[in-house]
Design a protein around this motif. Structure first.
Motif, PDB file in Angstrom:
ATOM      1  N   UNK A  28      -1.247  15.605  18.656  1.00 27.65           N
ATOM      2  CA  UNK A  28      -1.388  15.332  17.229  1.00 27.65           C
ATOM      3  C   UNK A  28      -2.158  14.031  17.050  1.00 27.65           C
ATOM      4  N   UNK A  29      -2.782  13.885  15.899  1.00 27.06           N
ATOM      5  CA  UNK A  29      -3.605  12.711  15.626  1.00 27.06           C
ATOM      6  C   UNK A  29      -2.909  11.391  15.938  1.00 27.06           C
ATOM      7  N   UNK A  30      -1.629  11.273  15.579  1.00 28.54           N
ATOM      8  CA  UNK A  30      -0.976   9.972  15.747  1.00 28.54           C
ATOM      9  C   UNK A  30      -0.713   9.614  17.206  1.00 28.54           C
ATOM     10  N   UNK A  31      -0.843  10.611  18.100  1.00 29.02           N
ATOM     11  CA  UNK A  31      -0.635  10.316  19.529  1.00 29.02           C
ATOM     12  C   UNK A  31      -1.928  10.030  20.254  1.00 29.02           C
ATOM     13  N   UNK A 128     -20.371  28.232  14.151  1.00 27.69           N
ATOM     14  CA  UNK A 128     -20.780  26.926  14.643  1.00 27.69           C
ATOM     15  C   UNK A 128     -19.705  25.920  14.279  1.00 27.69           C
ATOM     16  N   UNK A 129     -19.689  24.793  14.998  1.00 28.79           N
ATOM     17  CA  UNK A 129     -18.732  23.746  14.685  1.00 28.79           C
ATOM     18  C   UNK A 129     -19.248  22.424  15.228  1.00 28.79           C
ATOM     19  N   UNK A 130     -18.609  21.354  14.776  1.00 32.95           N
ATOM     20  CA  UNK A 130     -18.966  20.025  15.258  1.00 32.95           C
ATOM     21  C   UNK A 130     -17.782  19.519  16.068  1.00 32.95           C
ATOM     22  N   UNK A 131     -18.055  18.928  17.215  1.00 31.91           N
ATOM     23  CA  UNK A 131     -16.991  18.381  18.056  1.00 31.91           C
ATOM     24  C   UNK A 131     -17.211  16.884  18.178  1.00 31.91           C
ATOM     25  N   UNK A 132     -16.158  16.114  17.903  1.00 27.08           N
ATOM     26  CA  UNK A 132     -16.299  14.661  17.955  1.00 27.08           C
ATOM     27  C   UNK A 132     -15.150  14.132  18.769  1.00 27.08           C
ATOM     28  N   UNK A 133     -15.447  13.343  19.798  1.00 24.11           N
ATOM     29  CA  UNK A 133     -14.335  12.834  20.594  1.00 24.11           C
ATOM     30  C   UNK A 133     -14.759  11.923  21.718  1.00 24.11           C
ATOM     31  N   UNK A 134     -13.879  11.882  22.728  1.00 25.58           N
ATOM     32  CA  UNK A 134     -14.027  10.959  23.851  1.00 25.58           C
ATOM     33  C   UNK A 134     -14.170  11.717  25.150  1.00 25.58           C
ATOM     34  N   UNK A 135     -14.898  11.091  26.077  1.00 21.01           N
ATOM     35  CA  UNK A 135     -15.159  11.728  27.364  1.00 21.01           C
ATOM     36  C   UNK A 135     -14.692  10.805  28.481  1.00 21.01           C
ATOM     37  N   UNK A 146     -11.140  15.857  21.964  1.00 26.46           N
ATOM     38  CA  UNK A 146     -12.023  15.940  20.800  1.00 26.46           C
ATOM     39  C   UNK A 146     -11.401  16.693  19.644  1.00 26.46           C
ATOM     40  N   UNK A 147     -12.009  16.462  18.471  1.00 34.66           N
ATOM     41  CA  UNK A 147     -11.538  17.109  17.247  1.00 34.66           C
ATOM     42  C   UNK A 147     -12.619  18.090  16.820  1.00 34.66           C
ATOM     43  N   UNK A 148     -12.190  19.245  16.382  1.00 35.62           N
ATOM     44  CA  UNK A 148     -13.150  20.255  15.929  1.00 35.62           C
ATOM     45  C   UNK A 148     -13.268  20.190  14.420  1.00 35.62           C
ATOM     46  N   UNK A 149     -14.501  20.192  13.945  1.00 38.69           N
ATOM     47  CA  UNK A 149     -14.757  20.162  12.510  1.00 38.69           C
ATOM     48  C   UNK A 149     -15.448  21.456  12.101  1.00 38.69           C
ATOM     49  N   UNK A 159     -21.679  18.071   5.971  1.00 32.78           N
ATOM     50  CA  UNK A 159     -20.463  18.411   5.240  1.00 32.78           C
ATOM     51  C   UNK A 159     -19.537  19.168   6.178  1.00 32.78           C
ATOM     52  N   UNK A 160     -18.571  18.424   6.747  1.00 31.46           N
ATOM     53  CA  UNK A 160     -17.640  19.067   7.666  1.00 31.46           C
ATOM     54  C   UNK A 160     -16.224  18.745   7.254  1.00 31.46           C
ATOM     55  N   UNK A 161     -15.325  19.571   7.773  1.00 33.43           N
ATOM     56  CA  UNK A 161     -13.927  19.331   7.454  1.00 33.43           C
ATOM     57  C   UNK A 161     -13.156  19.580   8.738  1.00 33.43           C
ATOM     58  N   UNK A 162     -12.190  18.699   9.023  1.00 33.27           N
ATOM     59  CA  UNK A 162     -11.420  18.851  10.254  1.00 33.27           C
ATOM     60  C   UNK A 162     -10.649  20.154  10.234  1.00 33.27           C
ATOM     61  N   UNK A 163     -10.602  20.789  11.377  1.00 29.69           N
ATOM     62  CA  UNK A 163      -9.948  22.091  11.447  1.00 29.69           C
ATOM     63  C   UNK A 163      -8.435  21.966  11.501  1.00 29.69           C
ATOM     64  N   UNK A 164      -7.958  20.848  12.107  1.00 24.43           N
ATOM     65  CA  UNK A 164      -6.511  20.692  12.241  1.00 24.43           C
ATOM     66  C   UNK A 164      -6.186  19.207  12.318  1.00 24.43           C
ATOM     67  N   UNK A 165      -4.896  18.912  12.348  1.00 23.53           N
ATOM     68  CA  UNK A 165      -4.471  17.516  12.442  1.00 23.53           C
ATOM     69  C   UNK A 165      -4.234  17.123  13.884  1.00 23.53           C
ATOM     70  N   UNK A 166      -4.985  17.745  14.791  1.00 19.43           N
ATOM     71  CA  UNK A 166      -4.768  17.421  16.199  1.00 19.43           C
ATOM     72  C   UNK A 166      -6.089  17.341  16.945  1.00 19.43           C
ATOM     73  N   UNK A 167      -5.983  16.863  18.173  1.00 18.87           N
ATOM     74  CA  UNK A 167      -7.125  16.764  19.068  1.00 18.87           C
ATOM     75  C   UNK A 167      -6.930  17.737  20.221  1.00 18.87           C
ATOM     76  N   UNK A 168      -8.000  18.386  20.588  1.00 19.29           N
ATOM     77  CA  UNK A 168      -7.946  19.315  21.712  1.00 19.29           C
ATOM     78  C   UNK A 168      -8.227  18.510  22.983  1.00 19.29           C
ATOM     79  N   UNK A 169      -7.427  18.742  24.024  1.00 23.85           N
ATOM     80  CA  UNK A 169      -7.625  18.032  25.287  1.00 23.85           C
ATOM     81  C   UNK A 169      -7.988  19.055  26.345  1.00 23.85           C
ATOM     82  N   UNK A 170      -9.116  18.829  27.034  1.00 25.14           N
ATOM     83  CA  UNK A 170      -9.531  19.780  28.059  1.00 25.14           C
ATOM     84  C   UNK A 170      -9.816  19.051  29.361  1.00 25.14           C
ATOM     85  N   UNK A 171      -9.271  19.590  30.438  1.00 27.66           N
ATOM     86  CA  UNK A 171      -9.531  19.056  31.771  1.00 27.66           C
ATOM     87  C   UNK A 171     -10.317  20.146  32.488  1.00 27.66           C
ATOM     88  N   UNK A 172     -11.532  19.825  32.901  1.00 23.80           N
ATOM     89  CA  UNK A 172     -12.340  20.880  33.521  1.00 23.80           C
ATOM     90  C   UNK A 172     -13.097  20.367  34.725  1.00 23.80           C
TER      91      UNK A 172
END
Lengths: 208, 209
Positions: A28-31, A128-135, A146-149, A159-172
């Motif tokens: 979640x965003x606050x974490x 399509x979507x916008x992804x904004x985050x950390x690497x 990252x957060x999906x917009x 003009x984007x809007x956040x999809x959820x109140x959380x960040x997706x975490x991926x380990x690849x």
């Protein structure tokens, strides 16, 4: 002016099949801050890297039941970077004990006229979507938070809007086929991120 | 990056004409600098995907140029030219069901690379399978990136060793004389040349293209 390396045959892509090993989770965003703090400690020492990408997913429909999917990604904050075209195959079903999701992947860097070219080939954009985050990086492992917009007006990335109140975490990890110890290393790393985030193998088919 | 020109000249036999040209270049003072090759594969949309689009199948050309060994060029005639890395070939294998390769029409040109001051000249034999179908000559004037600025210089240089076989300005310059020239333009010219050669049945006795 020097001669280029003398090769009789043009260098062509190897036939090595690269596989992507993937574990996913979310926070979640606050974490977010505590997770970033933990990752900065665990991962390779480097300047904190953020990214802002615009991804478009293209489909080519044929007679086969499932369309061919290609993902075209461009950086919105690094001008001059090549576009990234990615093909992801079906997840490999097999060893239930394997800790990560494994699928065939082909990554190609391309010039900027990628979308025009894909349309010419017959592909149509599905979404399509916008992804904004950390690497972050640890050896060959890549961790993205990252957060999906959602893009409100097609084609307009302002003009984007956040999809959820959380960040997706991926380990690849992208590695040649057959290197199963990679998923063990990934699981060990994922253990270190608990309880902040639980990274697990998520089968996309079960979500449909 | 410079401006390239690709005429084809035919003589008694392909090999003899290549030898005549290379000898002329060496007499001019050009230095041999290794070899080069450009190849082109053709793909066409498989019948299964045509129905959903309602349009005639298009031809897609996937080309490689030894001058840019880590790149792959994919183009449509009169369409966009994509510059990608060599993994694009791996992707084409995955797209087998949608794009079929016309195996018999793989065409390539191989030959020697000469450097003469600021000019780069590549004379190659165009082959389709086992048979030699023609000759390609590419001339690049390296210091210049704008076509219109050096076209007359290129023309003069071409005349010095091609004589009467010197061709006119390539179509790719067309309306974009003042635009910056790039590798994609070279590949479009090679594609047009290969298509011309493919349409010929046999190597004719004499002729200029």
């Amino acid at each position: 002016m020097e001669a280029p390396p003398v090769t009789m045959m043009p260098v062509t892509g190897g036939a090595i099949n690269m596989m992507e090993y993937l574990l996913q989770g979310s926070v979640l965003d606050h974490s977010l801050e505590s997770l970033i703090h933990r990752l900065r400690g665990l991962c390779d020492n480097m300047e904190p890297e953020t990214f802002l990408d615009h991804e478009m997913v293209f489909l080519l429909k044929g007679q086969q039941a499932s369309p061919f999917v290609l993902r075209a990604r461009r950086s919105m904050d690094r001008a001059g970077s090549p576009w990234h075209l990615r093909y992801l195959g079906q997840p490999e079903m097999g060893d239930k004990n394997r800790h990560a999701l494994v699928r065939n992947c082909v990554d190609i860097a391309t010039s900027e006229n990628l979308t025009d070219f894909l349309m010419e080939m017959g592909f149509r954009m599905d979404h399509e979507f916008v992804a904004k985050g950390h690497l972050f990086r640890k050896g060959i492992m890549k961790i993205v938070v990252y957060k999906i917009f959602r893009i409100l007006v097609p084609g307009n990335t302002d003009s984007t809007e956040a999809l959820s109140l959380s960040y997706l975490v991926e380990l690849s990890v992208v590695a040649p086929a057959g290197q199963d110890m990679v998923s063990d290393d990934m699981r060990n790393f994922a253990e270190q991120l608990k309880p902040l985030v639980h990274l697990e193998k998520i089968d996309p088919k079960r979500l449909m | 990056m410079g401006v390239s020109q690709m005429p084809v000249a035919e003589g008694k036999s392909v090999q003899q004409t290549v030898e005549i040209l290379t000898r002329k270049l060496e007499m001019l003072g050009a230095e041999k600098q290794g070899t080069f090759s450009v190849d082109c594969e053709t793909y066409h949309t498989a019948a299964s995907t045509l129905g959903s689009q309602g349009q005639a199948g298009k031809l897609m050309y996937v080309m490689h140029n030894s001058e840019y060994p880590l790149s792959c060029f994919a183009l449509f005639e009169n369409g966009p030219c994509l510059i990608a890395d060599t993994n694009f070939d791996v992707l084409m294998v995955k797209l087998k069901g949608f794009f079929q390769s016309a195996k018999a029409s793989k065409i390539e040109t191989r030959g020697t690379r000469y450097q003469y001051c600021d000019f780069l000249v590549k004379v190659g034999t165009v082959t389709m399978g086992p048979s030699a179908r023609g000759i390609s000559v590419e001339v690049e004037y390296c210091p210049c990136v704008v076509a219109s600025d050096c076209w007359s210089l290129l023309l003069e240089f071409l005349q010095s060793f091609l004589g009467s076989h010197t061709p006119g300005a390539p179509a790719v310059f067309g309306n974009r004389h003042d635009a910056v020239y790039g590798p994609a333009d070279t590949m479009v010219q090679y594609m047009e040349l290969f298509n011309k050669i493919r349409k010929q049945q046999q190597v004719p006795v004499a002729g200029i293209r």
